[in-house]
Motif scaffolding. Structure first.
Motif, mmCIF file in Angstrom:
data_model
loop_
_atom_site.group_PDB
_atom_site.id
_atom_site.type_symbol
_atom_site.label_atom_id
_atom_site.label_comp_id
_atom_site.label_asym_id
_atom_site.label_seq_id
_atom_site.Cartn_x
_atom_site.Cartn_y
_atom_site.Cartn_z
ATOM 1 N N PRO A 1 0.839 -1.202 0.000
ATOM 2 C CA PRO A 1 0.000 0.000 0.000
ATOM 3 C C PRO A 1 0.874 1.252 0.000
ATOM 4 O O PRO A 1 2.064 1.204 0.320
ATOM 5 N N ALA A 2 0.273 2.388 -0.358
ATOM 6 C CA ALA A 2 0.966 3.672 -0.331
ATOM 7 C C ALA A 2 0.548 4.438 0.920
ATOM 8 O O ALA A 2 -0.537 4.230 1.468
ATOM 9 N N VAL A 3 1.420 5.346 1.363
ATOM 10 C CA VAL A 3 1.144 6.085 2.595
ATOM 11 C C VAL A 3 -0.138 6.906 2.475
ATOM 12 O O VAL A 3 -0.852 7.106 3.461
ATOM 13 N N ARG A 4 -0.472 7.338 1.263
ATOM 14 C CA ARG A 4 -1.717 8.105 1.077
ATOM 15 C C ARG A 4 -2.933 7.258 1.417
ATOM 16 O O ARG A 4 -3.968 7.793 1.849
ATOM 17 N N ASP A 5 -2.824 5.934 1.252
ATOM 18 C CA ASP A 5 -3.943 5.044 1.561
ATOM 19 C C ASP A 5 -4.255 5.011 3.054
ATOM 20 O O ASP A 5 -5.344 4.587 3.455
ATOM 21 N N LEU A 6 -3.313 5.447 3.882
ATOM 22 C CA LEU A 6 -3.517 5.433 5.331
ATOM 23 C C LEU A 6 -4.371 6.604 5.809
ATOM 24 O O LEU A 6 -4.811 6.614 6.961
ATOM 25 N N LEU B 1 -8.886 10.862 3.671
ATOM 26 C CA LEU B 1 -9.420 12.217 3.635
ATOM 27 C C LEU B 1 -9.425 12.713 2.194
ATOM 28 O O LEU B 1 -8.551 12.338 1.403
ATOM 29 N N PRO B 2 -10.388 13.565 1.829
ATOM 30 C CA PRO B 2 -10.423 14.089 0.460
ATOM 31 C C PRO B 2 -9.314 15.111 0.235
ATOM 32 O O PRO B 2 -8.706 15.613 1.185
ATOM 33 N N GLU C 1 10.509 3.260 8.651
ATOM 34 C CA GLU C 1 9.223 3.653 9.227
ATOM 35 C C GLU C 1 9.352 5.014 9.891
ATOM 36 O O GLU C 1 10.446 5.563 10.027
ATOM 37 N N GLY C 2 8.202 5.549 10.303
ATOM 38 C CA GLY C 2 8.241 6.794 11.050
ATOM 39 C C GLY C 2 7.510 7.928 10.369
ATOM 40 O O GLY C 2 6.602 7.731 9.557
ATOM 41 N N LEU C 3 7.939 9.146 10.695
ATOM 42 C CA LEU C 3 7.202 10.357 10.354
ATOM 43 C C LEU C 3 7.270 10.695 8.870
ATOM 44 O O LEU C 3 8.349 10.792 8.287
ATOM 45 N N ILE C 4 6.093 10.853 8.278
ATOM 46 C CA ILE C 4 5.930 11.383 6.922
ATOM 47 C C ILE C 4 4.907 12.511 7.007
ATOM 48 O O ILE C 4 3.911 12.402 7.722
ATOM 49 N N LEU C 5 5.154 13.578 6.275
ATOM 50 C CA LEU C 5 4.217 14.699 6.231
ATOM 51 C C LEU C 5 3.465 14.669 4.913
ATOM 52 O O LEU C 5 4.074 14.588 3.845
ATOM 53 N N LEU C 6 2.129 14.711 4.981
ATOM 54 C CA LEU C 6 1.288 14.858 3.798
ATOM 55 C C LEU C 6 0.746 16.282 3.762
ATOM 56 O O LEU C 6 0.312 16.811 4.793
ATOM 57 N N THR C 7 0.768 16.897 2.586
ATOM 58 C CA THR C 7 0.315 18.279 2.471
ATOM 59 C C THR C 7 -0.231 18.525 1.076
ATOM 60 O O THR C 7 -0.001 17.736 0.152
ATOM 61 N N ASP C 8 -0.953 19.636 0.922
ATOM 62 C CA ASP C 8 -1.339 20.116 -0.406
ATOM 63 C C ASP C 8 -0.680 21.463 -0.683
ATOM 64 O O ASP C 8 -1.052 22.161 -1.618
#
Length: 206
Positions: free
Chosen positions: A23-28, A31-32, A46-53
């Protein structure tokens, strides 16, 4: 969005045209919106990843100019003597270039392994794993616990949370000791104008 990426999860968005068992981290994060990961962690880490727009924030956190710190807790084989730690701290050659100085300290020592705290200000591909292997102490586990001022905190593998306004503001600020590019450009412009005026005065005096 701060995410704890587990081992075995891809840190990119995945490719819908290819089939993968991972799976990809976005799948976790169900949210839209167009959220994308800032930086990478390899499949086994493993560990911290930041998702942003926010593209500007992503650029600020990943561009080498800003030299943001990234902190890792790393389990390696064996026990590292002082001279090996010093080599890691001062830099070793990867792909013909010396790595930047790193903060490396021992967190704890087990029977056949050592937990290290490693802080980097650059991000070459699989850098920690490659350096550790080169020094004779292969990595057995690698956890990113901090990106700049943002900490992993109490998140568990697969969990995520929204950043606070204060955390976002801190990430948008330049690292301590690194002036913002805008400020640096203005400072250079003032110096260049001053040098130009001095050259003109010098020519007139001649």
């Amino acid at each position: 969005i701060a995410v704890y990426k587990p081992r075995g999860v891809l840190s990119d968005l995945g490719n819908p045209t290819t089939t993968t068992e991972h799976p990809a981290v976005r799948d976790l994060v169900p949210l839209p919106g167009h959220l994308f990961p800032v930086g990478r962690l390899d499949l086994s880490s493993e560990g911290l990843i930041l998702l942003t727009d926010d593209g500007a924030l992503a650029h600020r956190l990943t561009h080498p100019r800003y030299a943001h710190e990234k902190e890792y807790h790393v389990l390696v084989e064996g026990h590292l003597p002082a001279e090996t730690l010093d080599r890691w701290r001062t830099g070793v050659f990867l792909d013909g270039r010396r790595t930047a100085p790193a903060d490396v300290s021992v967190l704890s020592v087990e029977r056949n392994h050592t937990w290290l705290r490693v802080v980097l200000r650059e991000g070459r591909k699989r850098q920690i794993r490659r350096v550790a292997a080169m020094l004779g102490h292969p990595v057995r586990r690698l956890i990113r616990v901090r990106i700049a001022t943002l900490e992993l905190g109490t998140l568990k593998p697969g969990q995520y949370r929204h950043l606070t306004d204060a955390e976002v503001a801190a990430l948008q600020s330049p690292p301590t000791g690194h002036p913002s590019p805008k400020h640096s450009r203005h400072a250079r412009s003032r110096k260049e104008r001053k040098r130009g005026r001095n050259r003109k005065r010098s020519r007139k005096q001649r």
